[in-house]
Scaffold this motif. Structure first.
Motif, PDB file in Angstrom:
ATOM      1  N   ASP A  97       5.795   9.931  -2.510  1.00  0.00           N
ATOM      2  CA  ASP A  97       4.388   9.636  -2.787  1.00  0.00           C
ATOM      3  C   ASP A  97       4.111   8.137  -2.718  1.00  0.00           C
ATOM      4  OD1 ASP A  97       3.931  12.320  -3.150  1.00  0.00           O
ATOM      5  OD2 ASP A  97       4.089  12.252  -5.331  1.00  0.00           O
ATOM      6  N   VAL A 108      -0.467   5.230  -6.627  1.00  0.00           N
ATOM      7  CA  VAL A 108      -0.888   5.657  -5.294  1.00  0.00           C
ATOM      8  C   VAL A 108      -1.826   6.859  -5.390  1.00  0.00           C
ATOM      9  CG1 VAL A 108      -0.093   6.669  -3.120  1.00  0.00           C
ATOM     10  CG2 VAL A 108       1.128   4.729  -4.111  1.00  0.00           C
ATOM     11  N   GLU A 134      -5.160   5.661  -6.501  1.00  0.00           N
ATOM     12  CA  GLU A 134      -5.844   4.955  -5.412  1.00  0.00           C
ATOM     13  C   GLU A 134      -6.388   5.929  -4.376  1.00  0.00           C
ATOM     14  OE1 GLU A 134      -4.566   1.831  -1.923  1.00  0.00           O
ATOM     15  OE2 GLU A 134      -3.834   1.456  -3.948  1.00  0.00           O
ATOM     16  N   GLN A 135      -5.610   6.962  -4.072  1.00  0.00           N
ATOM     17  CA  GLN A 135      -6.074   7.966  -3.114  1.00  0.00           C
ATOM     18  C   GLN A 135      -7.297   8.704  -3.653  1.00  0.00           C
ATOM     19  OE1 GLN A 135      -2.547  10.326  -2.499  1.00  0.00           O
ATOM     20  NE2 GLN A 135      -1.776   8.992  -0.874  1.00  0.00           N
ATOM     21  N   ARG A 136      -7.279   8.993  -4.945  1.00  0.00           N
ATOM     22  CA  ARG A 136      -8.443   9.654  -5.566  1.00  0.00           C
ATOM     23  C   ARG A 136      -9.669   8.751  -5.488  1.00  0.00           C
ATOM     24  NH1 ARG A 136     -10.860   9.925 -10.613  1.00  0.00           N
ATOM     25  NH2 ARG A 136     -11.827  11.948 -11.098  1.00  0.00           N
ATOM     26  N   PHE A 179     -10.141   6.419  -3.335  1.00  0.00           N
ATOM     27  CA  PHE A 179     -10.499   6.351  -1.916  1.00  0.00           C
ATOM     28  C   PHE A 179     -11.421   7.509  -1.539  1.00  0.00           C
ATOM     29  CE2 PHE A 179      -9.913   7.284   2.554  1.00  0.00           C
ATOM     30  CZ  PHE A 179      -9.889   6.038   3.167  1.00  0.00           C
ATOM     31  N   ARG A 180     -11.036   8.713  -1.956  1.00  0.00           N
ATOM     32  CA  ARG A 180     -11.843   9.892  -1.619  1.00  0.00           C
ATOM     33  C   ARG A 180     -13.224   9.824  -2.280  1.00  0.00           C
ATOM     34  NH1 ARG A 180      -6.775  12.423  -2.517  1.00  0.00           N
ATOM     35  NH2 ARG A 180      -7.416  12.987  -4.629  1.00  0.00           N
ATOM     36  N   THR A 220      -9.530   0.845   4.823  1.00  0.00           N
ATOM     37  CA  THR A 220      -8.797   0.750   3.563  1.00  0.00           C
ATOM     38  C   THR A 220      -9.779   0.977   2.417  1.00  0.00           C
ATOM     39  OG1 THR A 220      -9.204  -1.631   3.368  1.00  0.00           O
ATOM     40  CG2 THR A 220      -7.236  -0.936   4.588  1.00  0.00           C
TER      41      THR A 220
END
Length: 405
Positions: free
Chosen positions: A46, A158, A161-163, A165-166, A214
């Protein structure tokens, strides 16, 4: 300080200070207890972007873990695995030897494993009389045990951050849709306001979208699009207030930018302009001077200090804005030639916006004339546009207002 024994790689592989520090840190961090090797592997997978690992390196790490006989990593056991390259290649679906060596090197550089090379560079183990491994040479999995908590924390970061990002991407999609439809309403209903300017601004923001953004790219785009949404909403609110008091929209107000297309030399003479030249030069100037880049109200909210140079201490039209810019240009010490060059490259409205931004940030700019020439040169090469500069100033002013409120 007790650091344990530091081992160096065999052959021509260099030893670096970073490798020394990782070994020392691993020796100091390792403690009693155990961790599930596959849980640590999932955390590393991950967090691979933070560790600089590619998918093939993870496949090699997975293969290395299969050579450790139990699922629990513990300092009570020998944590060195010693498969040959042929065995590793077989368990990674036939990965090439060159690629395998690169992947092993990247795992070492990331601090996931540590090399423990034998005197001849081969990987093997020596067993005692009872069959237990007394010493082994290969790859130590001790960093997985020592850094398990760190890898778990990186994986959580991570995931967060991905959450984010979405969520940010979804918000940007919604705000972009709203702005697009609100501008369409203003234009189709023939409402008063700088709708073509808002349309141009919208296209410019969308034009800066990148294919693989990004999180910071999305945040910046969402910020700019939200500011434009706020401006478009203000234009619609002003229309509602006007409709309540007047009842009818002013026909001449639908395209404010088209009523202020006088040539640049009317506000500040061009040294090379001859008195008899009218048709072609005027047409060229008119095209450049059309203030379609941004709504005037947005520019004045970003640079409110230029209002003081309008008639009566306020600016109500693009012509008044351009006239005020000429006055401010002189106050800032910007030469007529520098301003004229900015008009030729950016258009007179663009040059006026640039002057307003420079004046607003006067305390941070040493030479206004040199700064304007630099912006003009970048704009000529296609390396500068007014959008980011204006939005930055708009955000700064919004922050100042919130802080004082």
């Amino acid at each position: 300080m007790e650091t344990g024994y530091i081992t160096t790689p065999f052959g021509r592989r260099p030893m670096t200070l970073a490798l020394v520090k990782r070994q020392v840190k691993t020796e100091q961090a390792i403690a009693d207890g155990s961790v599930d090797k596959w849980r640590v592997f999932r955390d590393i997978s991950d967090a691979r972007s933070r560790l600089g690992l590619q998918d093939r390196a993870l496949a090699v790490l997975n293969a290395l873990l299969t050579f450790f006989p139990v699922a629990e990593l513990s300092n009570e056991r020998n944590l060195v695995v010693f498969p040959s390259n042929a065995q590793l290649s077989a368990r990674t679906n036939g990965i090439a030897g060159t690629t395998l060596r690169k992947c092993l090197g990247s795992l070492v550089e990331a601090g996931v494993i540590i090399r423990k090379d034998s005197p001849n560079g081969k990987r093997y183990a020596r067993k005692g009389k009872e069959g237990n491994i007394e010493d082994a040479y290969g790859f130590s999995l001790a960093p997985l045990l020592a850094r398990a908590g760190e890898f778990a924390s990186l994986a959580q970061d991570v995931a967060a951050e991905q959450r984010r990002f979405r969520i940010t991407k979804d918000r940007l999609t919604i705000v972009r849709r709203d702005v697009r439809k609100l501008i369409t309403v203003g234009m189709e209903e023939n409402l008063a306001g700088d709708w073509i300017a808002a349309e141009t601004c919208f296209v410019e923001i969308v034009g800066r979208f990148v294919r693989h953004p990004t999180l910071q790219d999305l945040i910046s785009s969402l910020d700019e699009m939200s500011l434009l949404h706020e401006e478009v909403s203000r234009m619609l609110e002003i229309k509602e207030e006007t409709a309540k008091s007047d009842g009818n929209a002013i026909p001449d107000g639908c395209h404010i930018q088209n009523s202020n297309t006088e040539s640049c030399h009317e506000l500040e003479p061009r040294s090379e302009k001859k008195q008899g030249e009218k048709s072609e030069p005027n047409k060229k100037t008119e095209r450049k001077d059309e203030p379609e880049a941004f709504p005037l109200s947005m520019v004045l909210r970003a640079c409110p200090e230029i209002n003081a140079f309008g008639p009566g201490g306020s600016i109500g039209s693009w012509r008044e804005m351009m006239s005020a810019a000429v006055t401010v240009r002189s106050m800032l010490g910007v030469s007529p030639s520098a301003y004229q060059e900015a008009c030729e490259v950016m258009g007179q409205a663009g040059a006026a916006i640039a002057i307003a931004c420079i004046y607003q940030r006067g305390g941070h700019i040493n030479s206004a004339g040199g700064y304007l020439r630099d912006l003009t040169g970048k704009a000529r090469r296609g390396e500068f546009s007014l959008g980011p500069m204006l939005f930055t100033q708009l955000r700064a002013n919004s922050g100042t207002v919130k802080a004082s409120a």
